[in-house]
Design an enzyme around this catalytic site. Sequence first.
Site, PDB file in Angstrom:
ATOM      1  N   HIS A 124      44.674  35.198  29.189  1.00 28.18           N
ATOM      2  CA  HIS A 124      45.239  35.459  27.864  1.00 28.18           C
ATOM      3  C   HIS A 124      46.410  34.535  27.543  1.00 28.18           C
ATOM      4  O   HIS A 124      47.432  34.951  27.015  1.00 28.18           O
ATOM      5  CB  HIS A 124      45.646  36.927  27.738  1.00 28.18           C
ATOM      6  CG  HIS A 124      44.529  37.869  28.059  1.00 28.18           C
ATOM      7  ND1 HIS A 124      43.412  37.982  27.260  1.00 28.18           N
ATOM      8  CD2 HIS A 124      44.326  38.704  29.109  1.00 28.18           C
ATOM      9  CE1 HIS A 124      42.575  38.853  27.815  1.00 28.18           C
ATOM     10  NE2 HIS A 124      43.098  39.294  28.932  1.00 28.18           N
ATOM     11  N   SER A 140      41.613  43.873  28.138  1.00 28.10           N
ATOM     12  CA  SER A 140      41.192  42.586  28.679  1.00 28.10           C
ATOM     13  C   SER A 140      39.697  42.626  28.991  1.00 28.10           C
ATOM     14  O   SER A 140      38.881  42.850  28.099  1.00 28.10           O
ATOM     15  CB  SER A 140      42.042  42.243  29.908  1.00 28.10           C
ATOM     16  OG  SER A 140      41.799  40.934  30.358  1.00 28.10           O
TER      17      SER A 140
END
Length: 318
Positions: free
Chosen positions: A205, A92
């Site tokens: 996400h 991430s």
Amino acid sequence: MATKYAFLFPGQGAQAPGMVKDVAEASSEARKTLDDISQIIGSDVTKLLWESDASALSRSDNSQMAITAASLAICSALKAKGIEPSAAMGFSLGEFPALYISGVLSFEDVIKVVQKRGQIMQAVCEQIAKESAGNAPGMSAILGLPPEKVIEIANTIDNVYAANLNSIKQTVISGTFEGLEKAEAAFKEAGARRAVRLAVAGPFHSPLMQRAADEFEKAIADVKFNDPKITLFSNVTGKQETSGENAKKSAVLHLTHPVRWTDEEKVLADLISKDSGNEWKVYEPGPGKVLSGLWAQTEFGTTLESLPINTAETLASL
């Protein structure tokens, strides 16, 4: 036989008050990196790292800069020891330190990009919360169910998405406050061992972050993304990234697409297994030890350990 290193950079949720303070005290190179970051962002990043409480650090506009600063400071200390990676991947947010260490982004650009990214994502998360009567969106780790089962159930619940494919035992979902409450109950009923709400500020996400992706795309329009100089992996594709142009596109898609971490781990493991002429070591240079734990859950993690590097003691042991 030469030694090669793979670096795994942690993402949001790994932050902790006081992180890398002992590293900065022990390494002049790490301290200089933090000072350089402070110059770029126009404020003292060490105050953010060492004087913020857990609540303040959970905000995207704080955590993203803090984790990036901590990771890059550790990399500076490692470089002073002659340890630099031949391969890098980040989870991430961790993909941005990986973009820097691989030469895709310059030092100044990665700091400015992360600062802007955190600000944009925090603002969008606050907008989503306001639209949900003040109930903040977020993420939950679902433990004890296979990824395909988590994806199947998530697809039946409004505003809930499988976001991070962490391991065969752990998948993280993103969603609105209401969506996560429904989902956590559904997963427990389906046999999940636990559902753990994460210390992050939003539904990362997932399509819920499209507004942030649109703003971020504008923010990095003029930023130069170079082709990587070392082996680099992408969260979006789960494969090796060889193009700066594609890395730039993925940096935007990153906000709305799941993190394919298990795919990246396998590609890295395949690379290592085929390189019989060198000894490889896997390090996690950043706060926490989440990625080392995920690596340990893999079949290849039993023969090649990932070592968290985030204290003066672990640095001194190398």
